[in-house]
Design an enzyme around this catalytic site. Sequence first.
Site, PDB file in Angstrom:
ATOM      1  N   HIS A  33      -3.038   6.248   7.453  1.00 19.22           N
ATOM      2  CA  HIS A  33      -3.347   5.930   6.063  1.00 19.22           C
ATOM      3  C   HIS A  33      -4.175   7.024   5.387  1.00 19.22           C
ATOM      4  CE1 HIS A  33      -3.174   3.431   2.690  1.00 19.22           C
ATOM      5  NE2 HIS A  33      -3.673   2.293   3.150  1.00 19.22           N
ATOM      6  N   ASP A  42       0.030   6.753   1.838  1.00 21.37           N
ATOM      7  CA  ASP A  42      -0.394   5.569   1.095  1.00 21.37           C
ATOM      8  C   ASP A  42       0.534   4.395   1.402  1.00 21.37           C
ATOM      9  OD1 ASP A  42      -2.476   6.941  -0.119  1.00 21.37           O
ATOM     10  OD2 ASP A  42      -1.195   7.626  -1.769  1.00 21.37           O
TER      11      ASP A  42
END
Length: 496
Positions: free
Chosen positions: A467, A471
Amino acid sequence: MTTEVRVPTLGESVSEATIATWFKKPGDAVAQDEMLCELETDKVTVEVPAPAAGVMGEIIAQEGDTVGVDALLATIAAGEGAAPAPAAAPAAAPAATGGSVDVMVPTLGESVSEATVASWFKAVGDTVAQDEMLCELETDKVSVEVPAPAAGVITEILAAEGATVEAGGKLAVMTSGAGASAPTAAPAAAAPVASTGKDVENAPSANKAMAEAGLAPGSVAGTGKDGRVMKSDVQNAISAGATAPAAAPAPVATARPASAADDAPREERVKMTRLRQTIARRLKDSQNTAAMLTTYNEVDMTEVMALRNEYKDLFLKKHGVKLGFMSFFTKACVHALKEVPEVNAEIDGTDVVYKNYVHMGIAAGTPTGLVVPVIRDADTMSFAGIEKAIAEKGARARDGKLSMDEMQGGSFTISNGGVYGSLMSSPILNPPQSGILGMHKIQDRPMAINGQVVIRPMMYLALSYDHRIVDGKGAVTFLVRVKEALEDPRRLLMDL
């Protein structure tokens, strides 16, 4: 004329190896390409063939030594072959002085300062010959054999099994020159390795593979020199369905005190190998370093299965390889990675490195564990090329023949837990990669299609991603594109 035997290229970022086994000794006749010795790195076993026919000359690097790439291992003299080296000479070499000889921890390799005593093959009071293997040490990367520095008798063992020792530390003390005959009462102590009835030690990699698989040494036939059991022999035995004798765990279970809990006699406590400890640490490091998150979706496999069933016979006839599901998933991932390139990228310090290629890692199960061979430039390959590459890499993985280069450099990974029956899982990232796709079992489930409940072959998909650079929108988009491509394979042809 003398020919040098040198350490071959070991793979990207691998600069050294440990000599596990010599299969020839000075004076032995060798044929060209005949296997001379076996080297062990932290991931693979490398065989060193004879570069020319002749007679084995001097062996420069002994078993247990750590050697670098292109280091001189031995020499081969040109000739028809000579009589084997005299067997009686070593026995007469040590003087019968009765002096004390220390058994020391050998050099363990660059940046390796300690090891764990994995197994003692001799006990106090045992008579040993010079160069006979006394014990085996385990480091983070390799197993190291410790030979007897002289013929004599073991008088004291200073580091018991499971103890951690430093490079150059003292393992045991022996009295040299005391006793020349082979031990008669000692085989019980050497049972973990010498239970085959042969006066030949197995390759360290074979011992480790047998221990992990629960196989007794006597259940595996050796194909090495003098019947020595090699790692490939263990893998073949596992593939053939060999099972460990029921009584094998008994010695471990009895090691617990009689006053322990009632369930203690039915428990077995086995110390993790250093290699397994390293694997555990690196997997945890992956979770600690990356901001790992997993997103899920499901795919209707109807169209892929129909297309495969329609063309599988023609595909096999023309290309000589079966049409499987992995080529469809590889193509679908390549298609999705073009749209979401950050899933195919990696973090290097404060930079993001985007890859303008797809080196696809395909996780494969082997008798000794999971490996991830890499199919380079998968984005330029056809369905047939991908299937051939997967078949070839899979076969080499099962035979333990993968090189270091073949398992490095991947930019994205696919793991298929469905072949083992997994319905849902969250795969762990393979650093420094930023994405891994988990495939699962195809299962018929009732689905609502156009207002009707129909039975469809469904598969859950899982994408684990970093992450820090991917995204949620990108991860979900990637998985949706994979789903769309598999539910309508024609989209792959039109790049939609």
